[in-house]
Design a protein around this motif. Structure first.
Motif, PDB file in Angstrom:
ATOM      1  N   HIS A   1       0.855  -1.195   0.000  1.00 40.45           N
ATOM      2  CA  HIS A   1       0.000   0.000   0.000  1.00 40.45           C
ATOM      3  C   HIS A   1       0.887   1.240   0.000  1.00 40.45           C
ATOM      4  O   HIS A   1       1.781   1.366   0.829  1.00 40.45           O
ATOM      5  N   PRO A   2       0.638   2.169  -0.932  1.00 41.14           N
ATOM      6  CA  PRO A   2       1.547   3.321  -1.027  1.00 41.14           C
ATOM      7  C   PRO A   2       1.238   4.455  -0.053  1.00 41.14           C
ATOM      8  O   PRO A   2       1.925   5.471  -0.073  1.00 41.14           O
ATOM      9  N   SER A   3       0.213   4.292   0.790  1.00 46.13           N
ATOM     10  CA  SER A   3      -0.149   5.404   1.685  1.00 46.13           C
ATOM     11  C   SER A   3       0.948   5.676   2.717  1.00 46.13           C
ATOM     12  O   SER A   3       1.458   4.760   3.352  1.00 46.13           O
ATOM     13  N   THR A   4       1.293   6.941   2.848  1.00 46.85           N
ATOM     14  CA  THR A   4       2.270   7.339   3.864  1.00 46.85           C
ATOM     15  C   THR A   4       1.716   8.548   4.616  1.00 46.85           C
ATOM     16  O   THR A   4       0.708   9.120   4.188  1.00 46.85           O
ATOM     17  N   PHE A   5       2.395   8.951   5.681  1.00 42.93           N
ATOM     18  CA  PHE A   5       1.916  10.134   6.400  1.00 42.93           C
ATOM     19  C   PHE A   5       2.051  11.387   5.524  1.00 42.93           C
ATOM     20  O   PHE A   5       1.352  12.357   5.739  1.00 42.93           O
ATOM     21  N   ASP A   6       2.949  11.352   4.539  1.00 45.61           N
ATOM     22  CA  ASP A   6       3.063  12.504   3.640  1.00 45.61           C
ATOM     23  C   ASP A   6       1.830  12.634   2.773  1.00 45.61           C
ATOM     24  O   ASP A   6       1.361  13.737   2.491  1.00 45.61           O
ATOM     25  N   THR A   7       1.329  11.486   2.302  1.00 43.95           N
ATOM     26  CA  THR A   7       0.193  11.554   1.368  1.00 43.95           C
ATOM     27  C   THR A   7      -1.150  11.586   2.095  1.00 43.95           C
ATOM     28  O   THR A   7      -2.179  11.806   1.469  1.00 43.95           O
ATOM     29  N   LEU A   8      -1.134  11.338   3.391  1.00 39.31           N
ATOM     30  CA  LEU A   8      -2.383  11.289   4.149  1.00 39.31           C
ATOM     31  C   LEU A   8      -2.925  12.697   4.368  1.00 39.31           C
ATOM     32  O   LEU A   8      -2.234  13.548   4.912  1.00 39.31           O
ATOM     33  N   ALA A   9      -4.181  12.891   3.925  1.00 34.67           N
ATOM     34  CA  ALA A   9      -4.755  14.229   4.044  1.00 34.67           C
ATOM     35  C   ALA A   9      -5.401  14.398   5.398  1.00 34.67           C
ATOM     36  O   ALA A   9      -6.493  13.875   5.634  1.00 34.67           O
ATOM     37  N   MET A  10      -4.723  15.068   6.281  1.00 37.09           N
ATOM     38  CA  MET A  10      -5.304  15.485   7.560  1.00 37.09           C
ATOM     39  C   MET A  10      -4.461  16.624   8.116  1.00 37.09           C
ATOM     40  O   MET A  10      -3.380  16.912   7.587  1.00 37.09           O
ATOM     41  N   ASP A  11      -4.980  17.267   9.140  1.00 36.72           N
ATOM     42  CA  ASP A  11      -4.257  18.437   9.644  1.00 36.72           C
ATOM     43  C   ASP A  11      -2.847  18.068  10.079  1.00 36.72           C
ATOM     44  O   ASP A  11      -2.668  17.111  10.857  1.00 36.72           O
TER      45      ASP A  11
END
Ligand SMILES: Nc1ncnc2c1ncn2[C@@H]1O[C@H](COP(=O)(O)OP(=O)(O)OP(=O)(O)O)[C@@H](O)[C@H]1O
Ligand SMILES: [Mg+2]
Length: 508
Positions: free
Chosen positions: A198-208
Motif C-alpha cells: 500500500h503506497p499510503s504514507t503520512f506525507d500523502t495522508l490528508a489530515m491536519d
C-alpha cells in the motif's frame, strides 16, 4: 627492532614459499591437512583468537551465519573490493555480501574485529535426509584475545539485533488475513499472507499536519519505548481507535502507520472467528512488530459489554454467532466470541504474549460501540478522521495535481478555504474529483474542484431548507389535527418531537 622485523618477514616469506610448493606437490587432501596444521600452529603463538561461523550447523542452518552476512552487507558495500549480490524472497532490496576470501574490518565498543569469508567445495556428500549445499561457506571472526570479554557475547547480540532490523527493513511488509477462519489445521498457521504494498504514507495522508505530527510522535515513542514499558511493568502494546465517516482515510491511516514503522499488518476478520479460543490461537500466532487491525468493529460481531445479557443487534449478524455471554476473565463461555475475549488480548493477561504490537480498531459509528471498548485507557488514542479541512485539501491537491502554493493562486485558494468546511466532503470524494480532472491544467482542475465544492454547499443548504420546511409543515399539520381532536393532542405532539429529533439526528 628493525632486525627482528626483517627476520620475521623473511621467515614468513620462506614459509609462504614452502606453502606454495606444497600446494603444487601435495594432493589436495594432504594440502588441506598441512594448511590446517600450519594455521593451528600459527594461532597458538598469535595474540588473536578466531571463531568460525559455518553456514550449516550439522544439517541445520546456522542463523548466526546469515545474521553476520546481513550485518556485514551494510559496510561491505563501501569497504570491500569484490562483492556478492543477492535478493531475498519477499524482499525488494539487494543485499551485498563478502566474496570468497574477502576481508572486512569492523569495530565495536572501540575494539576491532576482522571478518573473512571462506567458500570451499564440500569434500564428500554425507548421507542425510536433507541435501547439503555443494559449497561449504563460513565466516571467520578474528579478534584480539584481550578484547574477548568485551566483545563476546555483546558483539554477537548486536549483530543478531542489527540483522533482524535490516531484514525487517529490506523485507516488504506482509498483510495477513484469517480468511480461513481461526482453524490452524492447514500447515499449523491460521494466517495467510500477501506482500503489502500500500503506497499510503503520512506525507500523502490528508489530515491536519499538527494532528499527523501528534500521531507520528506517539508511534515513535511507542516503537522506541522498550525500556519505558519494561520499567513501568506494562505490556508493550498500544491501541488506537480510528473513527469517522466512510472515506475519511481510516484504512489509509493504518497503511501509513505500517509503512512508517515497517510493521506487518494482521487484518483480523472477526466474522470468521467463532470462539474465544479460536481468537486466542489467532492472536498468539501474530508476530511482534505488527499492527492488528479490526475494521468496522461495530459491524463485525456481537461484541457487547461483559455484564450485558442482552446485546445490541450488530449491523450484519453472522448466522452462527450466539449472543455474547463471557465473563470478566473471558474464559467462562469459550464457545462464543465475546468482547471480554477480545479485551483479554488487548488489555488483559494475554496482552503481554508477544511484544511491540499495535491494535487498531476502526468504526464509522463510535456511538454504537460498547462503553467498555471506548472507556479511557482502553484504547490509548482516539483519532477522529473528519471531513476534509483546508489543510487536508491542500495535501490532496499536492498529491493529485502536484499543487504548490504560489501567489498567483491566492484568490482561488482563499475561495476554496471558504467553502471546504461547509461542503462537508470526505477526502475520498475530493480524490475522486481530482482524479477526474487530473489530465487538465492544474489551475483548471483546481477551479473545477472549487465549482464542485460550491455546488455541494448549495445542495446541502437546499436539503436543509427542504427538511426544515417539511418539519414546519408536519408541525402545522399536527397542530391542526390537535385542534380538531383535543384528546389525541398529547401523544401526537410527543411523536412530532421524536420525528424532529430523528430528523435532526439523520441530518447530523
Ligand atoms: N485522509 C485521506 N488522505 C488521503 N487519501 C484519502 C484519505 N481519505 C480517503 N482517501 C482516499 O479515499 C480512499 C478511501 O479511503 P479509506 O479506505 O482510507 O477510507 P476509510 O475511512 O477507511 O473508509 P471506510 O470507513 O469506508 O472503510 C483511499 O484509497 C484514498 O485514496
Ligand atoms: Mg476502511
Amino acid at each position: 627492532m628493525k632486525e627482528v622485523w626483517t627476520s620475521l618477514v623473511s621467515i614468513m616469506g620462506v614459509f609462504a614459499f614452502f606453502q606454495s610448493i606444497l600446494h603444487v606437490v601435495l594432493p589436495p587432501e594432504l594440502w588441506f591437512a598441512a594448511a590446517k596444521l600450519f594455521h593451528r600452529l600459527f594461532r597458538c603463538f598469535s595474540t588473536y583468537c578466531y571463531f568460525d561461523i559455518t553456514e550449516m550447523d550439522g544439517v541445520n542452518t546456522n542463523e548466526l551465519y546469515h545474521a553476520v552476512q546481513l550485518y556485514l552487507s551494510r559496510s561491505a558495500s563501501m569497504a570491500a573490493s569484490r562483492l556478492s549480490l543477492s535478493r531475498g524472497l519477499n524482499s525488494s532490496a539487494f543485499t551485498f555480501g563478502l566474496a570468497n576470501n574477502d576481508r572486512l574490518v569492523d569495530s565495536f565498543r572501540g575494539a576491532s574485529a576482522t571478518w573473512e569469508h571462506a567458500v570451499t567445495q564440500r569434500q564428500s556428500q554425507t548421507i542425510s535426509w536433507r541435501p547439503l549445499p555443494e559449497e561449504k561457506r563460513s565466516f571467520t571472526l578474528r579478534i584480539k584475545k584481550k578484547d574477548k570479554p568485551l566483545l563476546l557475547p555483546a558483539y554477537l547480540d548486536h549483530i543478531m539485533e542489527t540483522a533482524t532490523e535490516i531484514r525487517r527493513r529490506n523485507q516488504d511488509r506482509l498483510l495477513y488475513t484469517n480468511s480461513r477462519g481461526g482453524s490452524i489445521e492447514s500447515r499449523g498457521f491460521p494466517w495467510e499472507s500477501v506482500p503489502f504494498k500500500h503506497p499510503s504514507t503520512f506525507d500523502t495522508l490528508a489530515m491536519d499536519p499538527a494532528r499527523k505530527e501528534l500521531i507520528m510522535a506517539d508511534l515513535n515513542d511507542f516503537a522506541q519505548g522498550k525500556a519505558f514499558y519494561e520499567k513501568t511493568g506494562r505490556a508493550w502494546k498500544r491501541g488506537y481507535l480510528l473513527y469517522g465517516p466512510p472515506g475519511t482515510g481510516k484504512s489509509s491511516m493504518i497503511a501509513a502507520m505500517a509503512n512508517y514503522l515497517g510493521y506487518d499488518i494482521y487484518d483480523l476478520e472477526l466474522t470468521e472467528v467463532h470462539t474465544n479460543s479460536e481468537l486466542r490461537k489467532l492472536l498468539m500466532k501474530t508476530t511482534s512488530k505488527s499492527i492488528i487491525v479490526i475494521e468496522d468493529i461495530d459491524c463485525s460481531v456481537n461484541l457487547t459489554n461483559r455484564s450485558s445479557k442482552k446485546p445490541a443487534p450488530p449491523c450484519e449478524p453472522p448466522s452462527d454467532l450466539r449472543p455474547a455471554g463471557g465473563t470478566e476473565d473471558g474464559g467462562a463461555d469459550d464457545r462464543t466470541i465475546t468482547l471480554s475475549g477480545l479485551l483479554n488480548f488487548t488489555d488483559g493477561l494475554w496482552s503481554c504474549c508477544g511484544s511491540e504490537r499495535i491494535f487498531v480498531f476502526t468504526t464509522n459509528h463510535i456511538e454504537k460501540l460498547d462503553p467498555a471498548l471506548v472507556r479511557s485507557g482502553r484504547m490509548d488514542m482516539h483519532v477522529f478522521m473528519s471531513y476534509c479541512s483546508f489543510q487536508a485539501l491542500k495535501i490532496l491537491m499536492k498529491n493529485y495535481l502536484g499543487w504548490e502554493d504560489d501567489e498567483q493562486s491566492d484568490e482561488l485558494m482563499r475561495e476554496l478555504a471558504e467553502v471546504v468546511d461547509d461542503a462537508e466532503i470526505t477526502p475520498a470524494d475530493v480524490s475522486e474529483i481530482l482524479i477526474k480532472n487530473q489530465r487538465r491544467e492544474r489551475r483548471e482542475a483546481a477551479a473545477e474542484l472549487l465549482e464542485a465544492l460550491k455546488a455541494r454547499v448549495e445542495r446541502r443548504k437546499e436539503r436543509k431548507r427542504s427538511l426544515s420546511e417539511q418539519v414546519v409543515e408536519e408541525e402545522e399539520e399536527q397542530e391542526k389535527r390537535a385542534l380538531e381532536s383535543p384528546k389525541e393532542s398529547t401523544g401526537q405532539l410527543m411523536h412530532s418531537c421524536n420525528a424532529k429529533e430523528d430528523k435532526g439526528a439523520e441530518e447530523d
